[in-house]
Design a protein around this motif. Structure first.
Motif, PDB file in Angstrom:
ATOM      1  N   PHE A 200      10.810 -53.981  56.474  1.00 44.34           N
ATOM      2  CA  PHE A 200       9.798 -54.995  56.770  1.00 44.34           C
ATOM      3  C   PHE A 200       8.427 -54.544  56.270  1.00 44.34           C
ATOM      4  O   PHE A 200       7.650 -55.362  55.753  1.00 44.34           O
ATOM      5  CB  PHE A 200       9.758 -55.256  58.271  1.00 44.34           C
ATOM      6  CG  PHE A 200       8.814 -56.355  58.663  1.00 44.34           C
ATOM      7  CD1 PHE A 200       9.156 -57.682  58.466  1.00 44.34           C
ATOM      8  CD2 PHE A 200       7.579 -56.057  59.221  1.00 44.34           C
ATOM      9  CE1 PHE A 200       8.287 -58.701  58.819  1.00 44.34           C
ATOM     10  CE2 PHE A 200       6.703 -57.065  59.573  1.00 44.34           C
ATOM     11  CZ  PHE A 200       7.063 -58.394  59.376  1.00 44.34           C
ATOM     12  N   ARG A 201       8.109 -53.260  56.425  1.00 39.70           N
ATOM     13  CA  ARG A 201       6.818 -52.761  55.940  1.00 39.70           C
ATOM     14  C   ARG A 201       6.689 -52.936  54.431  1.00 39.70           C
ATOM     15  O   ARG A 201       5.609 -53.239  53.919  1.00 39.70           O
ATOM     16  CB  ARG A 201       6.650 -51.284  56.293  1.00 39.70           C
ATOM     17  CG  ARG A 201       6.356 -51.004  57.737  1.00 39.70           C
ATOM     18  CD  ARG A 201       5.771 -49.612  57.899  1.00 39.70           C
ATOM     19  NE  ARG A 201       6.617 -48.582  57.328  1.00 39.70           N
ATOM     20  CZ  ARG A 201       7.569 -47.933  57.974  1.00 39.70           C
ATOM     21  NH1 ARG A 201       7.816 -48.230  59.238  1.00 39.70           N
ATOM     22  NH2 ARG A 201       8.285 -47.005  57.384  1.00 39.70           N
TER      23      ARG A 201
ATOM     24  N   SER B  37       6.981 -57.205  53.696  1.00 42.00           N
ATOM     25  CA  SER B  37       6.095 -58.169  54.367  1.00 42.00           C
ATOM     26  C   SER B  37       4.791 -58.423  53.621  1.00 42.00           C
ATOM     27  O   SER B  37       4.292 -59.558  53.655  1.00 42.00           O
ATOM     28  CB  SER B  37       5.808 -57.706  55.798  1.00 42.00           C
ATOM     29  OG  SER B  37       5.218 -56.422  55.816  1.00 42.00           O
TER      30      SER B  37
ATOM     31  N   GLU C 111       5.948 -64.768  52.300  1.00 34.56           N
ATOM     32  CA  GLU C 111       7.199 -65.486  52.528  1.00 34.56           C
ATOM     33  C   GLU C 111       8.201 -65.233  51.409  1.00 34.56           C
ATOM     34  O   GLU C 111       9.410 -65.179  51.648  1.00 34.56           O
ATOM     35  CB  GLU C 111       6.920 -66.984  52.652  1.00 34.56           C
ATOM     36  CG  GLU C 111       8.139 -67.803  53.009  1.00 34.56           C
ATOM     37  CD  GLU C 111       7.805 -69.261  53.233  1.00 34.56           C
ATOM     38  OE1 GLU C 111       8.741 -70.077  53.314  1.00 34.56           O
ATOM     39  OE2 GLU C 111       6.601 -69.577  53.309  1.00 34.56           O
TER      40      GLU C 111
ATOM     41  N   LEU D 232      10.088 -62.011  52.087  1.00 37.10           N
ATOM     42  CA  LEU D 232      10.921 -61.982  53.287  1.00 37.10           C
ATOM     43  C   LEU D 232      12.006 -63.058  53.309  1.00 37.10           C
ATOM     44  O   LEU D 232      12.924 -62.980  54.123  1.00 37.10           O
ATOM     45  CB  LEU D 232      10.042 -62.142  54.530  1.00 37.10           C
ATOM     46  CG  LEU D 232       9.011 -61.039  54.776  1.00 37.10           C
ATOM     47  CD1 LEU D 232       8.157 -61.375  55.981  1.00 37.10           C
ATOM     48  CD2 LEU D 232       9.687 -59.686  54.971  1.00 37.10           C
TER      49      LEU D 232
ATOM     50  N   PHE E 104      10.769 -56.296  63.040  1.00 34.62           N
ATOM     51  CA  PHE E 104      10.195 -57.339  62.183  1.00 34.62           C
ATOM     52  C   PHE E 104       8.898 -57.898  62.743  1.00 34.62           C
ATOM     53  O   PHE E 104       8.460 -58.976  62.324  1.00 34.62           O
ATOM     54  CB  PHE E 104      11.208 -58.473  61.989  1.00 34.62           C
ATOM     55  CG  PHE E 104      12.509 -58.018  61.376  1.00 34.62           C
ATOM     56  CD1 PHE E 104      12.530 -57.131  60.310  1.00 34.62           C
ATOM     57  CD2 PHE E 104      13.724 -58.458  61.874  1.00 34.62           C
ATOM     58  CE1 PHE E 104      13.718 -56.702  59.755  1.00 34.62           C
ATOM     59  CE2 PHE E 104      14.924 -58.038  61.315  1.00 34.62           C
ATOM     60  CZ  PHE E 104      14.909 -57.155  60.254  1.00 34.62           C
ATOM     61  N   ALA E 105       8.282 -57.168  63.680  1.00 35.70           N
ATOM     62  CA  ALA E 105       6.947 -57.517  64.187  1.00 35.70           C
ATOM     63  C   ALA E 105       6.879 -58.960  64.670  1.00 35.70           C
ATOM     64  O   ALA E 105       5.850 -59.614  64.545  1.00 35.70           O
ATOM     65  CB  ALA E 105       5.886 -57.262  63.117  1.00 35.70           C
ATOM     66  N   GLU E 106       7.992 -59.458  65.224  1.00 31.64           N
ATOM     67  CA  GLU E 106       8.057 -60.832  65.737  1.00 31.64           C
ATOM     68  C   GLU E 106       7.623 -61.850  64.681  1.00 31.64           C
ATOM     69  O   GLU E 106       6.925 -62.824  64.977  1.00 31.64           O
ATOM     70  CB  GLU E 106       7.225 -60.981  67.006  1.00 31.64           C
ATOM     71  CG  GLU E 106       7.724 -60.128  68.151  1.00 31.64           C
ATOM     72  CD  GLU E 106       7.007 -60.401  69.459  1.00 31.64           C
ATOM     73  OE1 GLU E 106       7.517 -61.206  70.256  1.00 31.64           O
ATOM     74  OE2 GLU E 106       5.937 -59.805  69.667  1.00 31.64           O
ATOM     75  N   SER E 107       8.019 -61.593  63.461  1.00 28.40           N
ATOM     76  CA  SER E 107       7.671 -62.490  62.355  1.00 28.40           C
ATOM     77  C   SER E 107       8.298 -63.864  62.571  1.00 28.40           C
ATOM     78  O   SER E 107       9.448 -63.986  62.988  1.00 28.40           O
ATOM     79  CB  SER E 107       8.163 -61.893  61.031  1.00 28.40           C
ATOM     80  OG  SER E 107       7.981 -62.797  59.971  1.00 28.40           O
ATOM     81  N   THR E 108       7.543 -64.899  62.259  1.00 27.27           N
ATOM     82  CA  THR E 108       8.014 -66.275  62.468  1.00 27.27           C
ATOM     83  C   THR E 108       9.267 -66.558  61.649  1.00 27.27           C
ATOM     84  O   THR E 108      10.187 -67.248  62.122  1.00 27.27           O
ATOM     85  CB  THR E 108       6.900 -67.266  62.095  1.00 27.27           C
ATOM     86  OG1 THR E 108       5.747 -66.991  62.883  1.00 27.27           O
ATOM     87  CG2 THR E 108       7.346 -68.695  62.341  1.00 27.27           C
ATOM     88  N   ILE E 109       9.314 -66.050  60.428  1.00 25.44           N
ATOM     89  CA  ILE E 109      10.452 -66.363  59.557  1.00 25.44           C
ATOM     90  C   ILE E 109      11.744 -65.773  60.124  1.00 25.44           C
ATOM     91  O   ILE E 109      12.820 -66.382  60.007  1.00 25.44           O
ATOM     92  CB  ILE E 109      10.179 -65.851  58.124  1.00 25.44           C
ATOM     93  CG1 ILE E 109      11.242 -66.386  57.162  1.00 25.44           C
ATOM     94  CG2 ILE E 109      10.123 -64.333  58.068  1.00 25.44           C
ATOM     95  CD1 ILE E 109      10.930 -66.100  55.711  1.00 25.44           C
TER      96      ILE E 109
ATOM     97  N   LYS F 138      12.193 -65.142  63.454  1.00 23.34           N
ATOM     98  CA  LYS F 138      12.470 -65.913  64.668  1.00 23.34           C
ATOM     99  C   LYS F 138      13.209 -67.199  64.318  1.00 23.34           C
ATOM    100  O   LYS F 138      14.189 -67.571  64.975  1.00 23.34           O
ATOM    101  CB  LYS F 138      11.159 -66.243  65.382  1.00 23.34           C
ATOM    102  CG  LYS F 138      10.526 -65.076  66.112  1.00 23.34           C
ATOM    103  CD  LYS F 138       9.291 -65.541  66.859  1.00 23.34           C
ATOM    104  CE  LYS F 138       8.666 -64.402  67.662  1.00 23.34           C
ATOM    105  NZ  LYS F 138       7.463 -64.856  68.387  1.00 23.34           N
TER     106      LYS F 138
END
Length: 809
Positions: A310-311, A314, A318, A321, A387-392, A394
């Motif tokens: 993710f680092r 990200s 978009e 990811l 994933f740092a609570e990423s919207t994509i 979720k």
């Protein structure tokens, strides 16, 4: 008053400036590189005074005197002469290359900056009185332009090549002089910035063009070429873990390199360049590696590598990811489908065996829900931790779970399983009885998150409502605080209308408790009723009291909140009937607008009996039974044996109106069977001349004082009950769809069929997903009931005018 100095002949003045200014300064710079060693304060004053005398003139109006222009041009010529004879010759020697060339250039550049500074200070008169009038560059700008045109333009290719060579050496692990490279970067920047006539925000961007074209762009191109070759080998030879480690180290090294000796604006370009060459070009190949790709990481739960992944990707946004999220979603969906298939097989096998789950600890459907909760909890923690609570991610998790959570498990839907699971957690007869409240709260939190993926939330609510009613009426709830907490969680997730009935049921129970208290006070004031002496009786509450020797409680429930129950009549014993009459009188005294409809068959009670003498250690037995069982057992106060027909007739209320429902023959036999079991043989069954006869078994030996008798088997099968729930939900959905259609049409007045279907679907998605065909059927039904009308010409619907309305909106 001091006399101003007289003007001097230009030739004489220039010779003085050359001999006492330029010559000693340039000699010192060549030898020491420090102008402070050349002049004393008095000499500097004499030089400035001489510049004034050379430029002085009695002319008071433009154009400026010719001496000033001659002096300006002579200074420019002298600087160029020095650059050509000394500087250019020094940096173009054949022996100088690579790092030595850069060092010599930095030295010469520093000397030139000293020279330009000295000229600007000593010839300040020109900047003040000649530059503006003649519209020519200031002396400092002119001096830097001379360096660029005379020196820099001749060696910039060699310098750039030397810089890139040092950068390549550093990438290969060698130690290089980063300070030297930073000085070279400053020269490239100054070549653009210091030749500008003014320094503004707009000019700053334009001033970096030399740096961008001559150094930045070649640096980026060399970076691309280097990593294009390197990553081709990495992608083939290394595992995904090692590839990411290499990629992360390389990107960080390039960013460190940028911070060390490149302009700050280059940082983002370097990152983008590295991401494109290292990550983008090989993303699909490395992500899909069988033994080390993303799926392998997810299966092995390698959180460190997932965080690194993710680092790395990200910062690409978009685009970087989206492919990862796609693979992530497909993996969850595949794992979920496999889990659902396995649980289906277990449940089918369990149905064939007809028993409980392994070890009898839990039902197979509970194991299924727990597996789904564990799966969801696992990937939810990955989204949060990796994933740092990423919207994509979720959204990917939501889409994946929606794909398999809504699969039916044979005849049972996930909504029903979730409702059964919550009932088991909150019931004293379920799993919750063996758990502490914190554990139950945690499981309920996870269950509510899983419910968010259900497309049939209304079906879940229908089952949950019936189960909550059963827990509250039978007093089997683990805790009302847990009940309220669960309802609040559902309310936050699905909205207040979703839990309105559940909240109403809890409120009714609380109001009933208040009624018990006020009923007791009313009885003490108006009737000859004494409060109950609770003593050690654990089966009663402090608000209970005796009416004619019977401990009596009543729940007052609003019909709109509770499930519909079929009304069955039963002939109650006289003491119970007196209690009902008394409560009816109390309630009518409090309110006249409401009517009580009694449902005694839903109640239960505790009978105290001394008839069973099988165990001398236990004198009085307390039996917790339902209303029907109470009525039957009280019949044995008069006789020890009763024929079946007499018992059957004894439960029928002859005063009930026609059409009243009674227990049928099968239900009556099931009811009597609960009193004749091996575990609870209160009655014994024997054959008589006119049918079966049931006798009181006075020799029964209970092993403890308090006993709870089993309830009779349900009159309808689980399949029939499930079908009734589904039917009720279907009816509710029809009304919900019609309501949504009316609201949409009330807002738009005129709307095409397609847009109407879309808007109605959007309004109902929170509760269930309506089929387009069902919406169309409801539209047709509303048209027949004169609500909206159809325009056949454009397939639109409009709201009927006020004069044509049969129903008001």
């Amino acid at each position: 008053m001091a006399t101003p100095p007289e003007p001097i002949d230009f030739r004489e003045g220039w010779e003085f400036l050359e001999q006492n200014g330029f010559s000693p300064l340039l000699d010192t710079l060549e030898e020491f590189g420090d102008a402070k060693l050349t002049f004393k304060a008095g000499q500097l004053v004499e030089l400035s005074l001489m510049v004034y005398r050379v430029c002085s003139s009695k002319q008071s109006a433009p154009p400026p005197p010719p001496q000033r222009e001659d002096l300006y041009r002579r200074v420019e010529k002298r600087i160029n002469q020095y650059l050509e004879e000394k500087v250019l010759k020094a940096v173009t020697e054949k022996e100088l290359h690579g790092e030595f060339l850069l060092k010599e250039l930095v030295k010469r550049w520093n000397n030139h900056c000293i020279l330009v500074g000295w000229v600007s200070n000593r010839f300040r008169f020109l900047d003040l009185y000649y530059v503006k009038e003649a519209v020519v560059p200031k002396l400092a700008v002119m001096g830097f332009r001379c360096f660029k045109e005379t020196v820099f333009s001749q060696i910039n290719n060699d310098v750039r090549h030397a810089v890139l060579q040092l950068v390549q050496q550093e990438r290969s692990g060698q130690v290089v002089d980063t300070y030297l490279l930073r000085c070279i970067k400053d020269i490239f920047v100054e070549m653009g910035m210091n030749i500008l006539p003014s320094q503004t925000h707009e000019s700053e961007a334009a001033g970096l063009q030399v740096y961008e074209q001559e150094l930045e762009e070649p640096f980026l191109n060399s970076t691309k070429e280097f990593y294009r070759a390197e990553t081709a080998k990495w992608a083939t030879e290394l595992s995904f873990h090692d590839f990411m480690v290499k990629a992360e180290q390389s990107i960080e090294a390039e960013l460190t390199r940028t911070r060390a000796y490149l302009h700050q604006k280059t940082k983002n370009l370097v990152r983008k360049c590295c991401e494109e060459e290292i990550l983008k070009h090989h993303q699909e190949h490395v992500l899909t590696k069988e033994s080390s790709g993303l799926v392998f990481m997810l299966v092995e739960n390698q959180k460190d590598d997932l965080q690194r992944l993710f680092r790395l990707f990200s910062p690409m946004g978009e685009y970087g990811l989206s492919m990862i999220a796609k693979i992530y979603r497909e993996h969850i969906e595949a794992e979920g489908n496999a889990l659902v298939l396995a649980e289906k097989s277990k449940m089918e096998a369990q149905r064939e065996e007809g028993g409980k789950g392994k070890g009898g600890a839990s039902k197979p459907e509970f194991d299924c829900i727990e597996s789904l909760l564990a799966l969801h909890d696992r990937y939810l923690s990955l989204v949060k931790e990796c994933f740092a609570e990423s919207t994509i991610f979720k959204d990917a998790t939501k889409e994946a779970f929606e794909a398999f959570v809504n699969e039916d498990f044979g005849p049972t839907s996930t909504a029903e399983l979730c409702a059964n699971y919550s009932d088991s957690l909150l019931s004293q007869n379920g799993m919750g009885a063996k758990m502490d409240e914190d554990k139950i709260e945690s499981l309920l939190d996870k269950l509510v998150l899983l419910l968010d993926y259900l497309s049939q939330k209304d079906l879940f609510m229908e089952f949950a409502q019936k189960q909550l009613a059963k827990r509250l009426l039978m007093e089997r709830s683990v805790s009302q605080e847990l009940e309220r907490s669960f309802i609040q969680k559902l309310k936050l997730k699905c909205g207040p209308p979703y839990t309105m009935k559940l909240e109403g049921m809890i409120t009714d129970i609380n109001i009933s408790d208040e009624h018990r208290k006020t009923f007791r006070e009313w009885c003490n004031e108006n009737q000859d009723v004494a409060p109950m002496d609770t003593g050690d009786n654990a089966t009663t509450t402090t608000n209970s009291f005796k009416v004619n020797g019977i401990v009596f409680n009543a729940h007052v429930l609003k019909s709109g909140h509770w499930p519909h129950y079929e009304k069955e009549a039963v002939k109650l014993p006289s003491p119970l009937y007196d209690c009902i009459e008394l409560f009816q009188k109390y309630y009518c005294a409090r309110t006249e607008a409401r009517v009580l409809r009694w449902a005694p068959t839903l109640g239960k009670g505790v009978l105290e009996s001394t008839a069973f003498i099988g165990n001398p250690k236990i004198g009085t037995v307390e039996l917790t039974v339902n209303t029907y069982q109470i009525c039957i057992l009280l019949m044995y106060n008069e006789k020890d044996e009763l024929p079946y027909q007499e018992i059957y007739e004894g439960l029928r209320d002859q005063a009930a109106p026609k059409g009243t429902m009674y227990l049928d023959d099968d239900s009556m036999k099931q009811l009597l069977l609960t009193l004749c079991t091996k575990r609870y043989p209160l009655l014994t069954k024997k054959s008589g001349a006119n049918g079966d006869v049931y006798a009181l078994n006075v020799n029964w030996a209970p092993n403890k004082r308090q006993k709870t008798l089993p309830l009779p088997s349900a009159k309808i099968t689980a399949k029939e009950m499930r079908g009734a729930v589904y039917k009720a939900v279907e009816e509710d959905r029809k009304h919900a769809i019609e309501s949504a259609i009316v609201r949409v049409m009330k807002h738009h007045r005129t709307l095409s069929h397609q847009h109407l279907v879309v808007e109605v679907t959007d309004k109902l998605m929170q509760l269930f997903t309506p089929e387009p065909r069902a919406i169309k059927n409801r539209i047709e039904e509303l048209i027949q009931r004169v609500r909206p009308t159809r325009k056949d010409s454009d397939c639109r619907f409009r709201q009927r005018p006020e004069t044509e309305k049969n129903f008001s909106l």
